[in-house]
Design an enzyme around this catalytic site. Structure first.
Site, PDB file in Angstrom:
ATOM      1  CE1 TYR A  25      -5.295   7.029  -0.216  1.00  0.00           C
ATOM      2  CE2 TYR A  25      -5.139   7.732   2.063  1.00  0.00           C
ATOM      3  CZ  TYR A  25      -5.185   6.721   1.119  1.00  0.00           C
ATOM      4  OH  TYR A  25      -5.123   5.414   1.520  1.00  0.00           O
ATOM      5  CG  ASP A  49      -2.103   0.919   1.121  1.00  0.00           C
ATOM      6  OD1 ASP A  49      -3.071   0.632   0.394  1.00  0.00           O
ATOM      7  OD2 ASP A  49      -2.034   1.984   1.766  1.00  0.00           O
ATOM      8  CG  HIS A  54      -5.504  -3.865   0.940  1.00  0.00           C
ATOM      9  ND1 HIS A  54      -5.010  -3.388  -0.239  1.00  0.00           N
ATOM     10  CD2 HIS A  54      -5.117  -2.970   1.897  1.00  0.00           C
ATOM     11  CE1 HIS A  54      -4.359  -2.249  -0.028  1.00  0.00           C
ATOM     12  NE2 HIS A  54      -4.400  -1.979   1.262  1.00  0.00           N
TER      13      HIS A  54
END
Length: 297
Positions: A209, A102, A270
């Site tokens: 982000y 990630d 994930h």
């Protein structure tokens, strides 16, 4: 349980929290979102007898400080890679193996390119690359990436952190939806809530982000410059059932690594390292043995 020590290291204008255990050749474990150092506890328990495991919290995550405590675009992959290189210097580590996914996967790729001498090998759980391109915005993916836009909103931390209940509901969604084993984080959910309710930690994570947005849009538009190939040996183990970083994106990784071994974790989503820790740890050890890293230390 592994005997974990916690230290705080001054790096690049802020304090980095580091959880460590074990002895042997060093492996740096780089977490993603919504995570912090504790996501690596299953690896501590399984690999601490063979490696020195070093799990830092990225800036603004976990117990690390943040030189920009408010909303900022200075927390992207290049910045995090430079943070980790600086941390290695403070810890006296000239070189290390790396394990991550990630956010950590993005930072590891930049570490390999920007600080190549620091990197002995790279083990990724699920590894998005520049080659994913427009597939991030395919119709099937739109409902999976909504949070990446929401996290850039200035009001997002206030909404998620309005109460402990709202924080729990938010993170429970991701920890269940992104996992194939929906119960994987049930026993630690309150620790995750404690972590993200710490002052500044919601914005700290959301800053990833904010920082990545321009690059993410450029990749989707096909205008992002193609990065050089990564030369260090790499292994990618991708969870079959990851809904947000889809395993079929593994098809392009050979275009971005000169020496890469790939495979699919059939029973994971994930969070491969947390959902299926026994095979995950075995694969990490096998890879670093294969490239001679453990044997050379």
């Amino acid at each position: 349980m592994a005997d974990i020590t916690h230290t705080f290291v001054e790096t690049r204008g802020f304090t980095t929290h580091v959880a460590q255990c074990g002895k042997g050749p060093p492996l740096l474990l780089l977490h993603g979102w919504p995570e912090f150092w504790a996501t690596w506890e299953p690896m501590f328990d399984r690999l601490g007898d063979r490696y020195r495991l070093v799990a830092p919290d990225f800036r603004g995550f976990g117990e690390s400080g943040n030189p920009s405590p408010g909303r900022t675009d200075q927390a992207g992959a290049d910045v995090l890679a430079d943070d980790i290189a600086a941390l290695m210097g403070k810890l006296g580590l000239a070189q290390a193996g790396f394990v991550g996914h990630d956010v950590g996967a993005f930072a590891m790729q930049r570490l390999a390119l920007n600080h190549p001498d620091r990197v002995a090998g790279l083990f990724f759980f699920n590894c998005p690359t520049h080659g994913v391109g427009a597939r991030f915005r395919e119709p099937r993916q739109i409902n999976e990436i909504w949070y990446q836009t929401f996290h850039q909103m200035p009001f997002a931390p206030a909404l998620v952190g309005a109460s402990r209940d709202s924080c729990r509901a938010y993170f429970s969604h991701f920890l269940k939806h992104w996992a194939y084993d929906k119960t994987a984080f049930d026993g630690v959910l309150e620790r995750w809530v404690d972590n993200f309710m710490r002052p500044g930690n919601l914005q700290g994570g959301f800053n990833w982000y904010v920082s990545q947005n321009a690059g993410r849009l450029a990749v989707m538009a096909g205008t992002a410059p193609r990065p050089p190939k990564i030369g260090q040996p790499a292994r990618i183990l991708w969870g079959r059932h990851d809904p947000v970083l889809r395993c079929d994106w593994i098809d392009v990784v050979g275009e971005y690594f000169e020496n890469v071994e790939t495979g699919i974790a059939e029973d994971a989503g994930h969070f491969v390292h947390y959902e299926t820790p026994d095979p995950a740890a075995a694969e990490i050890d096998r890879f670093f043995r294969r490239i001679g890293y453990r044997n050379a230390a």
